[in-house]
Design a protein around this motif. Structure first.
Motif, PDB file in Angstrom:
ATOM      1  N   ASP A  25       0.832  -1.185  -0.007  1.00 20.73           N
ATOM      2  CA  ASP A  25      -0.100  -0.032  -0.024  1.00 20.73           C
ATOM      3  C   ASP A  25       0.696   1.233   0.133  1.00 20.73           C
ATOM      4  O   ASP A  25       0.509   2.306  -0.540  1.00 20.73           O
ATOM      5  N   THR A  28       1.822   1.765  -3.618  1.00 22.21           N
ATOM      6  CA  THR A  28       0.635   1.985  -4.251  1.00 22.21           C
ATOM      7  C   THR A  28       0.327   3.674  -4.055  1.00 22.21           C
ATOM      8  O   THR A  28       0.216   4.362  -4.986  1.00 22.21           O
ATOM      9  N   ALA A  29       0.376   3.952  -2.954  1.00 18.09           N
ATOM     10  CA  ALA A  29       0.095   5.256  -2.401  1.00 18.09           C
ATOM     11  C   ALA A  29       1.353   6.324  -3.165  1.00 18.09           C
ATOM     12  O   ALA A  29       0.751   7.378  -3.623  1.00 18.09           O
ATOM     13  N   GLN A  32       0.203   6.516  -6.714  1.00 16.65           N
ATOM     14  CA  GLN A  32      -0.899   7.407  -6.623  1.00 16.65           C
ATOM     15  C   GLN A  32      -0.762   8.979  -6.639  1.00 16.65           C
ATOM     16  O   GLN A  32      -1.072   9.752  -7.314  1.00 16.65           O
ATOM     17  N   SER A  52      -8.200   8.709  -4.377  1.00 17.34           N
ATOM     18  CA  SER A  52      -7.546   7.139  -4.421  1.00 17.34           C
ATOM     19  C   SER A  52      -6.446   7.071  -3.790  1.00 17.34           C
ATOM     20  O   SER A  52      -6.405   6.080  -2.622  1.00 17.34           O
ATOM     21  N   THR A  56      -6.256   4.752  -0.017  1.00 17.05           N
ATOM     22  CA  THR A  56      -5.062   3.740   0.318  1.00 17.05           C
ATOM     23  C   THR A  56      -4.640   4.233   1.813  1.00 17.05           C
ATOM     24  O   THR A  56      -4.492   3.250   2.552  1.00 17.05           O
ATOM     25  N   LYS A  59      -6.872   3.061   4.635  1.00 21.35           N
ATOM     26  CA  LYS A  59      -6.755   1.706   5.179  1.00 21.35           C
ATOM     27  C   LYS A  59      -5.941   1.374   6.247  1.00 21.35           C
ATOM     28  O   LYS A  59      -6.329   0.590   7.066  1.00 21.35           O
TER      29      LYS A  59
END
Length: 185
Positions: A25, A28-29, A32, A52, A56, A59
């Motif tokens: 994550d 991913t962040a 993003q 988005s 993330t 979470k």
């Protein structure tokens, strides 16, 4: 001004182990964030396009949010997102000190590169202030590892970002570094 990342210590202190998705994550962040800022500078500050990356972050830090009074304010949006991703990395460093240090290097390098790629404008200045604000006001440094070597690596990574934003030796760089240092004492 906004509700968010300064209240996060209680949400993670009770954890007994690292979230299995935290590492992925984080990256991913980071991706993003790059897409959000580089996806057209009109996006940052529009009040919705950060969704988005904020999802993330939420979470792992469900209390991270941008108050309604701050929607559409680029500096606040950037600050909340930068603080959230940084907190995710600091949380990882508690469990995997070396991995946290490497993730912080990746994050800081990406922040510096994204900032450098923005053409000179008032929007660039606003994004720079948002990055610094996110690190100095929205980051919970109590989440950081206690391991000395990794802690020093993380701190030096963070401090290396300020000259990229404000210029080496500038008054703003010194102030940002001093603010960060005061949080770590």
């Amino acid at each position: 001004m906004f509700r968010g990342l300064t209240q996060l210590a209680g949400t993670t202190a009770d954890k007994k182990s690292i979230s299995p998705s935290l590492r992925s994550d984080i990256y991913t962040a980071i991706d993003q964030f790059k897409a959000w800022i580089n996806g057209g500078l009109g996006q940052a500050g529009d009040g919705v396009s950060y969704t988005s990356v904020l999802n993330t972050i939420q979470k792992h830090f469900p209390n991270a949010k941008i108050g309604l009074e701050s929607l559409g304010q680029t500096e606040v949006e950037v600050a909340v997102v930068v603080g959230g991703v940084t907190n995710m990395i600091l949380e990882m460093s508690k469990w995997e000190a070396l991995g946290g240090g490497m993730a912080m290097r990746t994050w800081v390098d990406n922040l510096g590169n994204v900032y450098a790629s923005i053409p000179p404008s008032t929007k660039k200045e606003t994004i720079g202030r948002g990055i610094v604000r996110g690190l100095n006001q929205n980051t919970d440094y109590s989440l950081m590892t206690r391991e000395f070597t990794a802690k020093i690596q993380i701190i030096s990574c963070l401090k290396s970002l300020f000259p990229k934003i404000y210029g080496a030796g500038s008054e703003q760089t010194r102030q940002a570094e001093a603010m960060l240092s005061s949080k770590l004492i």
